[in-house]
Design a protein around this motif. Structure first.
Motif, PDB file in Angstrom:
ATOM      1  N   VAL A   1       0.841  -1.199   0.000  1.00 55.70           N
ATOM      2  CA  VAL A   1       0.000   0.000   0.000  1.00 55.70           C
ATOM      3  C   VAL A   1       0.881   1.256   0.000  1.00 55.70           C
ATOM      4  CG1 VAL A   1      -1.634   1.338   1.411  1.00 55.70           C
ATOM      5  CG2 VAL A   1      -1.976  -1.121   1.084  1.00 55.70           C
ATOM      6  N   MET A   2       1.986   1.193   0.737  1.00 58.03           N
ATOM      7  CA  MET A   2       2.883   2.347   0.803  1.00 58.03           C
ATOM      8  C   MET A   2       3.650   2.542  -0.486  1.00 58.03           C
ATOM      9  SD  MET A   2       4.709   1.760   4.444  1.00 58.03           S
ATOM     10  CE  MET A   2       5.680   3.269   4.468  1.00 58.03           C
ATOM     11  N   SER A   3       4.146   1.447  -1.032  1.00 59.29           N
ATOM     12  CA  SER A   3       5.163   1.588  -2.086  1.00 59.29           C
ATOM     13  C   SER A   3       4.903   0.623  -3.231  1.00 59.29           C
ATOM     14  CB  SER A   3       6.537   1.286  -1.496  1.00 59.29           C
ATOM     15  OG  SER A   3       6.652  -0.097  -1.252  1.00 59.29           O
ATOM     16  N   GLY A   4       3.643   0.502  -3.654  1.00 57.21           N
ATOM     17  CA  GLY A   4       3.287  -0.479  -4.681  1.00 57.21           C
ATOM     18  C   GLY A   4       4.161  -0.422  -5.914  1.00 57.21           C
ATOM     19  N   ALA A   5       4.330   0.772  -6.494  1.00 56.15           N
ATOM     20  CA  ALA A   5       5.070   0.880  -7.755  1.00 56.15           C
ATOM     21  C   ALA A   5       6.520   0.443  -7.557  1.00 56.15           C
ATOM     22  CB  ALA A   5       5.004   2.318  -8.277  1.00 56.15           C
ATOM     23  N   LEU A   6       7.107   0.917  -6.455  1.00 57.64           N
ATOM     24  CA  LEU A   6       8.518   0.628  -6.185  1.00 57.64           C
ATOM     25  C   LEU A   6       8.736  -0.858  -5.900  1.00 57.64           C
ATOM     26  CD1 LEU A   6      11.190   2.196  -5.714  1.00 57.64           C
ATOM     27  CD2 LEU A   6      10.631   2.182  -3.284  1.00 57.64           C
TER      28      LEU A   6
ATOM     29  N   LYS B   1      -7.229   6.229  -6.296  1.00 59.48           N
ATOM     30  CA  LYS B   1      -7.479   7.016  -7.511  1.00 59.48           C
ATOM     31  C   LYS B   1      -6.552   8.219  -7.575  1.00 59.48           C
ATOM     32  CE  LYS B   1     -12.153   5.517  -8.394  1.00 59.48           C
ATOM     33  NZ  LYS B   1     -13.319   5.427  -7.527  1.00 59.48           N
ATOM     34  N   ALA B   2      -6.270   8.827  -6.432  1.00 64.21           N
ATOM     35  CA  ALA B   2      -5.382   9.995  -6.405  1.00 64.21           C
ATOM     36  C   ALA B   2      -3.950   9.587  -6.763  1.00 64.21           C
ATOM     37  CB  ALA B   2      -5.424  10.651  -5.024  1.00 64.21           C
ATOM     38  N   GLY B   3      -3.546   8.375  -6.388  1.00 65.18           N
ATOM     39  CA  GLY B   3      -2.226   7.856  -6.763  1.00 65.18           C
ATOM     40  C   GLY B   3      -1.072   8.503  -6.008  1.00 65.18           C
ATOM     41  N   GLY B   4       0.155   8.302  -6.510  1.00 61.15           N
ATOM     42  CA  GLY B   4       1.344   8.878  -5.883  1.00 61.15           C
ATOM     43  C   GLY B   4       1.478   8.452  -4.436  1.00 61.15           C
ATOM     44  N   THR B   5       1.803   9.450  -3.577  1.00 63.84           N
ATOM     45  CA  THR B   5       2.018   9.128  -2.164  1.00 63.84           C
ATOM     46  C   THR B   5       0.711   9.028  -1.369  1.00 63.84           C
ATOM     47  OG1 THR B   5       2.376  11.487  -1.826  1.00 63.84           O
ATOM     48  CG2 THR B   5       4.354  10.108  -1.971  1.00 63.84           C
ATOM     49  N   SER B   6      -0.450   9.212  -2.033  1.00 66.78           N
ATOM     50  CA  SER B   6      -1.721   9.212  -1.287  1.00 66.78           C
ATOM     51  C   SER B   6      -1.938   7.939  -0.473  1.00 66.78           C
ATOM     52  CB  SER B   6      -2.906   9.359  -2.236  1.00 66.78           C
ATOM     53  OG  SER B   6      -2.874  10.615  -2.826  1.00 66.78           O
ATOM     54  N   THR B   7      -1.580   6.805  -1.047  1.00 68.65           N
ATOM     55  CA  THR B   7      -1.858   5.565  -0.315  1.00 68.65           C
ATOM     56  C   THR B   7      -0.885   5.386   0.861  1.00 68.65           C
ATOM     57  OG1 THR B   7      -0.568   4.296  -1.929  1.00 68.65           O
ATOM     58  CG2 THR B   7      -2.946   4.401  -2.276  1.00 68.65           C
TER      59      THR B   7
ATOM     60  N   ILE C   1      -2.442  16.961   3.377  1.00 69.49           N
ATOM     61  CA  ILE C   1      -1.131  16.702   2.743  1.00 69.49           C
ATOM     62  C   ILE C   1      -1.308  16.481   1.241  1.00 69.49           C
ATOM     63  CG2 ILE C   1       0.933  15.254   2.746  1.00 69.49           C
ATOM     64  CD1 ILE C   1       0.301  14.482   5.582  1.00 69.49           C
ATOM     65  N   PRO C   2      -0.618  17.274   0.427  1.00 70.20           N
ATOM     66  CA  PRO C   2      -0.725  17.064  -1.016  1.00 70.20           C
ATOM     67  C   PRO C   2      -0.023  15.771  -1.433  1.00 70.20           C
ATOM     68  CG  PRO C   2       0.874  18.784  -0.526  1.00 70.20           C
ATOM     69  CD  PRO C   2       0.306  18.363   0.787  1.00 70.20           C
ATOM     70  N   SER C   3      -0.608  15.084  -2.408  1.00 69.72           N
ATOM     71  CA  SER C   3       0.010  13.866  -2.918  1.00 69.72           C
ATOM     72  C   SER C   3       1.132  14.255  -3.892  1.00 69.72           C
ATOM     73  CB  SER C   3      -1.063  13.056  -3.642  1.00 69.72           C
ATOM     74  OG  SER C   3      -0.468  12.020  -4.366  1.00 69.72           O
ATOM     75  N   THR C   4       2.250  13.556  -3.804  1.00 71.97           N
ATOM     76  CA  THR C   4       3.333  13.792  -4.772  1.00 71.97           C
ATOM     77  C   THR C   4       3.695  12.459  -5.422  1.00 71.97           C
ATOM     78  OG1 THR C   4       5.010  13.400  -3.102  1.00 71.97           O
ATOM     79  CG2 THR C   4       4.297  15.675  -3.380  1.00 71.97           C
ATOM     80  N   ALA C   5       4.682  12.482  -6.315  1.00 74.38           N
ATOM     81  CA  ALA C   5       5.114  11.236  -6.956  1.00 74.38           C
ATOM     82  C   ALA C   5       5.681  10.282  -5.902  1.00 74.38           C
ATOM     83  CB  ALA C   5       6.172  11.546  -8.001  1.00 74.38           C
ATOM     84  N   ALA C   6       5.519   8.985  -6.139  1.00 71.98           N
ATOM     85  CA  ALA C   6       6.009   7.978  -5.186  1.00 71.98           C
ATOM     86  C   ALA C   6       6.964   7.028  -5.888  1.00 71.98           C
ATOM     87  CB  ALA C   6       4.832   7.217  -4.584  1.00 71.98           C
ATOM     88  N   ASP C   7       7.967   7.603  -6.565  1.00 70.30           N
ATOM     89  CA  ASP C   7       8.889   6.778  -7.335  1.00 70.30           C
ATOM     90  C   ASP C   7      10.073   6.286  -6.511  1.00 70.30           C
ATOM     91  OD1 ASP C   7       7.305   7.483  -9.520  1.00 70.30           O
ATOM     92  OD2 ASP C   7       8.459   9.334  -9.786  1.00 70.30           O
ATOM     93  N   SER C   8      10.403   7.034  -5.465  1.00 71.35           N
ATOM     94  CA  SER C   8      11.589   6.655  -4.695  1.00 71.35           C
ATOM     95  C   SER C   8      11.213   6.366  -3.252  1.00 71.35           C
ATOM     96  CB  SER C   8      12.620   7.785  -4.722  1.00 71.35           C
ATOM     97  OG  SER C   8      12.157   8.857  -3.914  1.00 71.35           O
ATOM     98  N   LEU C   9      12.072   5.610  -2.592  1.00 68.99           N
ATOM     99  CA  LEU C   9      11.860   5.281  -1.184  1.00 68.99           C
ATOM    100  C   LEU C   9      11.841   6.551  -0.334  1.00 68.99           C
ATOM    101  CD1 LEU C   9      11.538   2.947   0.778  1.00 68.99           C
ATOM    102  CD2 LEU C   9      14.022   2.831   0.972  1.00 68.99           C
ATOM    103  N   GLU C  10      12.713   7.516  -0.691  1.00 67.59           N
ATOM    104  CA  GLU C  10      12.776   8.770   0.079  1.00 67.59           C
ATOM    105  C   GLU C  10      11.426   9.474   0.055  1.00 67.59           C
ATOM    106  OE1 GLU C  10      15.104   7.840  -2.256  1.00 67.59           O
ATOM    107  OE2 GLU C  10      16.385   7.135  -0.632  1.00 67.59           O
ATOM    108  N   GLN C  11      10.822   9.565  -1.143  1.00 66.99           N
ATOM    109  CA  GLN C  11       9.517  10.243  -1.252  1.00 66.99           C
ATOM    110  C   GLN C  11       8.462   9.532  -0.396  1.00 66.99           C
ATOM    111  OE1 GLN C  11       9.450   9.789  -5.537  1.00 66.99           O
ATOM    112  NE2 GLN C  11       9.560  12.002  -5.874  1.00 66.99           N
ATOM    113  N   ILE C  12       8.514   8.212  -0.409  1.00 67.16           N
ATOM    114  CA  ILE C  12       7.505   7.438   0.327  1.00 67.16           C
ATOM    115  C   ILE C  12       7.704   7.601   1.831  1.00 67.16           C
ATOM    116  CG2 ILE C  12       6.747   5.078   0.833  1.00 67.16           C
ATOM    117  CD1 ILE C  12       7.603   4.586  -2.235  1.00 67.16           C
ATOM    118  N   LEU C  13       8.949   7.471   2.278  1.00 64.95           N
ATOM    119  CA  LEU C  13       9.201   7.575   3.719  1.00 64.95           C
ATOM    120  C   LEU C  13       8.931   8.980   4.228  1.00 64.95           C
ATOM    121  CD1 LEU C  13      12.400   5.340   4.115  1.00 64.95           C
ATOM    122  CD2 LEU C  13       9.994   4.744   4.528  1.00 64.95           C
ATOM    123  N   SER C  14       9.186   9.985   3.384  1.00 61.61           N
ATOM    124  CA  SER C  14       8.917  11.343   3.861  1.00 61.61           C
ATOM    125  C   SER C  14       7.407  11.610   3.910  1.00 61.61           C
ATOM    126  CB  SER C  14       9.723  12.371   3.053  1.00 61.61           C
ATOM    127  OG  SER C  14       8.893  13.166   2.268  1.00 61.61           O
TER     128      SER C  14
END
Ligand code: NAD
Ligand code: MG
Length: 396
Positions: free
Chosen positions: A129-134, A323-329, A364-377
């Motif tokens: 749920v946190m980091s599906g794409a990664l 649906k919002a995607g990115g870091t929302s989940t 909190i605005p959703s941002t891209a969730a491509d990296s571990l740093e983005q997800i953990l932050s």
């Protein structure tokens, strides 16, 4: 002989996994066991299964375990901390990693197992749920094998087209939709107005499944099903509009796949996690799990009903985040973890759980969730804002 690491061995899934393993000493050997801080539980498991390594997240607990093992004359290496969890998940010494830590704490060791190309038995849905794409891209890039232990996803996977089991993309395989079944938890028949006064004891008393505290509360709010919708999206490459939830109070059908030709395939069985655990351990073969044969006559009937978003606002929030995607989940997951813990500690009401998550998602605005740093932050920020929102609620 398959060598197995169990992350979260003292929990509900961990204990069920060991129960299946001890039925097949000719096929599996325990390489490592890991837990948070239950020294006595891990000590007993070490005595019975004699792993090479035992890991406790907490260093003080690890020191206690080490002393107990030494006094018992057991030569088992004891380690502590997140790096040790990552090591037992990625070392050459292990083949299979059972990811059964609860919550965000399971993410890093699960990622380590993916990077090392292991066979991963995934119970820790929060990682996905946190980091599906990664996580999915690490699995594919490193030829890891990710097998779903969550009973619904295991059911869906068993009902998917033969030969495609390691594709993770089923959108164009003649599938109309995935139907996730949900028991509806302990409050499915309550008056909605009475949910304000639910106690932690009532929330963790699940009618059909015996599970850890956090997932039991998630089942009561139906956030568990929401997390599972997100989990299904990543595991099977299906968009959210093709993933439906239906209430099925008996928990006999564990989920279904609806094909465009009108065929609906279901997987059934008694509600016992040893079935999906044995299925993923032995795949593509089958082994005995110790689960009793399903008695359909005794079960008698299978009921279905629509999922009610008013009664279960957490389910709607999960769809919204997907649906919002990115870091929302990741934000949804972190806010939920904070709120559930506060509810279990009697700091907030049951119905505040959804209120807090909705606020955090709003703020909190959703941002891209491509990296571990983005997800953990995102995870860290969501925890902070969730605590702030709890203060706001408590001051009212
Ligand atoms: P649980 O609370 O019973 O057990 C959790 C385990 O993780 C324990 O061994 C604990 O020591 C360990 N742990 C907790 N925090 C840790 C940390 N920070 N570091 C290291 N270890 C830590 O939980 P459970 O019910 O077994 O659920 C485990 C996971 O499996 C969850 O993600 C849950 O959603 C998923 N799951 C559980 C079930 C079920 O039937 N119990 C079904 C489907 C999915
Ligand atoms: Mg489930």
């Amino acid at each position: 002989m398959q060598r197995v690491t169990i992350l979260g061995s003292t929990g509900s899934i961990g204990i069920s996994t060991l129960d299946v393993l001890q039925r097949h000493p000719d096929k599996y050997r325990v390489y490592a066991l890991a837990a948070n801080k239950s020294v006595d539980g891990l000590f007993e498991q070490c005595q019975q299964f004699k792993p090479a390594v035992a890991v406790m997240l907490c260093p003080e607990s690890a020191a206690q375990l080490e002393e107990k093992l030494r006094n018992a004359g057991l030569a088992i290496k004891v380690q502590s901390g997140m790096q040790a969890l990552e090591m037992i998940s990625s070392t050459e010494e292990t083949d299979v990693v059972v990811a059964a830590i609860v919550g965000a704490a399971g993410l890093l060791p699960t990622l380590a197992a993916a990077k090392a190309g292991k066979r991963i038995l995934l119970a820790n849905k929060e990682a996905l749920v946190m980091s599906g794409a990664l996580l999915m891209s690490e699995v594919q890039a490193n030829n890891a094998v990710l097998l779903p232990v969550d009973s619904e996803h295991n059911a869906i996977w068993q009902c998917m087209p033969v030969g495609d089991t390691q594709q993770y993309h089923y959108e164009n395989k003649g599938i109309r939709r995935i139907i996730l079944t949900a028991s509806g938890g302990p409050f499915r028949d309550w008056n909605i107005a009475d949910l304000e006064d639910v106690t932690p004891e009532q929330a963790v008393a699940h009618p059909n499944w015996s599970m850890g505290q956090k997932i039991s509360v998630d089942s009561a709010t139906m956030m568990n099903k929401g997390l599972e919708v997100i989990e299904a999206h990543w595991l099977f490459g299906m968009s959210s509009d093709k993933i439906e939830v239906v209430l099925h109070r008996q928990s006999i059908i564990h989920s279904m796949v609806d094909y465009v030709d009108g065929s609906v395939l279901a997987q059934m069985g008694n509600p016992d996690m040893r079935t999906p655990i044995a299925n993923t351990l032995a795949w593509p073969e089958r082994i005995d799990s110790g689960v009793e044969a399903l008695d359909l006559v005794k079960a008698g009937r299978l009921d279905f009903a629509a999922a009610d978003f008013e009664r279960f606002p957490c389910l709607a929030l999960a769809y919204q985040a997907l649906k919002a995607g990115g870091t929302s989940t990741a934000i949804l997951n972190a806010a939920n973890e904070v709120a559930v813990e506060a509810f279990l500690n009697r700091q907030i009401k049951f119905t505040d759980i959804a209120r807090i998550i909705a606020e955090v998602l709003e703020i909190i605005p959703s941002t891209a969730a491509d990296s571990l740093e983005q997800i953990l932050s995102a995870d860290e920020m969501a925890r902070k804002v969730a605590h702030q929102q709890m203060q706001v609620l408590c001051n009212h």
